[in-house]
Design an enzyme around this catalytic site. Structure first.
Site, PDB file in Angstrom:
ATOM      1  N   SER A 178      -9.397   1.767   2.987  1.00 55.39           N
ATOM      2  CA  SER A 178      -8.559   2.517   2.095  1.00 55.39           C
ATOM      3  C   SER A 178      -7.496   1.697   1.368  1.00 55.39           C
ATOM      4  CB  SER A 178      -7.871   3.650   2.855  1.00 55.39           C
ATOM      5  OG  SER A 178      -7.094   3.115   3.881  1.00 55.39           O
ATOM      6  N   LYS A 230       0.846  -1.215   0.000  1.00 47.94           N
ATOM      7  CA  LYS A 230       0.000   0.000   0.000  1.00 47.94           C
ATOM      8  C   LYS A 230       0.868   1.247   0.000  1.00 47.94           C
ATOM      9  CE  LYS A 230      -3.809   2.006   2.720  1.00 47.94           C
ATOM     10  NZ  LYS A 230      -4.659   1.801   3.918  1.00 47.94           N
ATOM     11  N   SER A 253      -9.780  -0.312   7.146  1.00 49.87           N
ATOM     12  CA  SER A 253      -9.168  -0.184   5.820  1.00 49.87           C
ATOM     13  C   SER A 253      -8.430  -1.390   5.283  1.00 49.87           C
ATOM     14  CB  SER A 253      -8.230   1.030   5.809  1.00 49.87           C
ATOM     15  OG  SER A 253      -8.978   2.218   5.928  1.00 49.87           O
TER      16      SER A 253
END
Lengths: 64, 466
Positions: free
Chosen positions: B155, B79, B179
């Protein structure tokens, strides 16, 4: 619907140091109503001894 | 390669048996990225030459001395809020669009590299892990491989999409209010938010210091266990890092569900925030499975979801505003609208209200601790339905609607989302399991027992299988 007056809201924005356009201000003011609902959940009578979760302990490093 | 979609465990066994080359596996992933990422937008930064060089080095090492462990030669994605040495950390934001490459790996990335994993690149995220899905950023949002018109969840959006589509075999996400688990749910994969403090946050851009968690996302629960094994452990550089020995996260994996004590948070998903019919059927089906296997099921009741939501959201907004206060005051226009307007609310909350949220947080944690005294895992939903359309994700929904994931950021208890089937439209369904602090072995046991008994892992997105 936001209960806070627009005047009071503008003071909060100024204190936060934010510069908002008129459109941003209007939208964030409307959204603040959702925050007021959350604030009502955490503002409740508590004994003075009720401590926050951030209170920390020191680890005993090197203790025998 | 016999399978287009090996899990980490499967690929690792093949690599160890010298039936699969890390170079072949990495090239396979790169080929899939070339084929699919124009649609999925999972990657923000891809370094194919570096990945292939690392794969060749892994192949040579393995030929000489055997694999270091199960991650040696395995392609992963990270990420884009984590530092990876030599790659920029953009946070999917104009604020960091031209960031210089990181000079060092984040702690967890370094652990994966030391384990021999191949880092392919950086994956899409909501802006600074909070502001999405957004169409006003330098890069488009990631899209759901099960249906690209639909939301990945966030996210850790790019990680969810990349794993589901087989672009990588696993990856790292972060979880401040859901997330890791939300994209795991919507993308039909497994995502684990570990116990707070189990995995170092060093080298990861913060959103909310007291709620941020680092964790793995992969196709299977077993793969999450393999990733967690590499990244868990005390880091003195992380003030929140737990100084505890790291267990073998696979030690209980194959014990099955017999004897497990499962507490159902039915109030959450059937009363306060009712899930849709398909999700409800999936959750009931999971409980039927556990019951048949000899687990003990009972109801557990906690304070209302809205209390947990209030604590989690107020703390997150204030801490996130504090993290970003300099830019929010000085160059606010560089943020996308969703992040900017949400985080602005954090600057309007009084300190006494933040402290009151932390006081209620302590009360809720004690309640959860007491409620789980005689259960091994809790079960509830991860999300109320299948993934919505990407163009129908409301800007303020994350503020206004209570979710099932935030209570376990507030409390720091470990929580796992895993696939629980598919809805009528072919989009994944999910369930969430929660364990007591540092009880990841039993959490993974409960998830693995369900997952291996169900047929869900045999299906991949049609787009990815084409």
């Amino acid at each position: 619907m936001t209960k806070l007056s627009e005047t009071a809201f503008d003071l909060l924005v100024e204190r936060a140091g934010l510069t908002l356009t008129a459109a941003q201000r209007a939208e964030i003011y409307r959204a603040y109503g959702a925050i007021e609902i959350l604030l009502d959940r955490v503002r409740r009578p508590r004994d003075m001894s009720s401590e926050p979760a951030t209170i920390f302990t020191l680890e005993k490093k090197g203790a025998p | 390669m016999s399978s287009d979609f090996p899990t980490i465990a499967e690929a690792s066994a093949l690599i160890a048996a010298k039936q699969l080359s890390p170079v072949e596996l990495t090239q396979h992933c790169l080929d899939r990225i070339a084929q699919l990422d124009g649609t999925l937008h999972a990657f923000l930064h891809l370094d194919a030459p570096r990945a292939l060089a690392a794969a060749r080095a892994a192949e040579a090492d393995i030929s000489r001395a055997g694999p270091r462990g199960p991650l040696h030669g395995i392609p992963l994605g990270i990420k884009d809020i984590y530092d990876v040495e030599g790659m920029p950390t953009t946070a999917h934001s104009r604020q960091r669009q031209h960031a210089s490459p990181a000079t060092a790996d984040a702690a967890s990335v370094g652990s994966l590299a030391a384990a021999g994993a191949i880092i392919l690149g950086k994956l899409a995220t909501h802006e600074f892990a909070f502001g999405g899905p957004s169409f006003d950023l330098p890069w488009p949002p990631a899209r759901n491989p099960w249906n690209p018109d639909h939301f990945t969840g966030g996210s850790s959006s790019g990680t969810g999409a990349a794993v589901a589509a087989g672009l990588v075999l696993g990856g790292l996400g972060s979880d401040t209010g859901g997330s890791i688990r939300l994209p795991a749910a919507y993308c039909g994969i497994a995502g684990l938010k570990p116990t707070y403090g189990l995995v170092s946050r060093v080298g990861v851009l913060p959103l909310a210091y007291s709620l941020d968690h680092v964790g793995p996302m992969a196709w299977s629960v077993e793969d999450c266990a393999l990733l967690l094994q590499a990244i868990a452990g005390h880091d003195p550089a992380d003030p929140a890092s737990a100084a505890r020995p790291v267990p073998d996260f696979r030690r209980e994996l194959d014990l099955g569900a017999k004897g497990l004590r499962i507490g159902v948070l039915r109030g959450f998903h059937a009363v306060e925030n009712p899930v849709n019919a398909a999700t409800g059927t999936a959750l009931d089906g999971a409980l039927d499975f556990y019951r048949r296997e000899g687990a003990f099921i009972r109801e557990v009741h906690l304070s209302p979801l809205l209390d947990w939501r209030a604590v989690g959201m107020l703390i997150m907004l204030v801490e996130a505003f504090t993290v970003h206060q300099e830019w929010m005051r000085g160059r606010m226009s560089w943020y996308g609208e969703r992040f900017r307007d949400r985080v602005a609310l954090g600057g309007l909350i009084a300190a006494s209200d933040y402290i009151d949220a932390q006081r209620l947080r302590r009360e809720l944690i004690l309640e959860l601790d007491h409620a789980t005294a005689d259960v091994d895992v809790l079960l509830t939903a991860t999300v109320p339905s299948e993934a919505p359309r990407l163009d129908q994700v409301e800007k303020w929904a994350t503020i206004e609607q209570p979710n099932f994931t935030s209570p376990f950021n507030v409390s720091g208890f470990p929580a796992l989302s895993l696939c629980a089937g598919y809805g009528a439209g072919g989009l994944p369904l999910a369930l969430q399991l929660i364990a007591k602090p540092f009880a990841e072995p039993v959490l993974l046991r409960a998830g693995h027992a369900y997952e291996r008994a169900m047929p869900w892992r045999a299906r991949r997105p049609a787009l990815a299988a084409a």
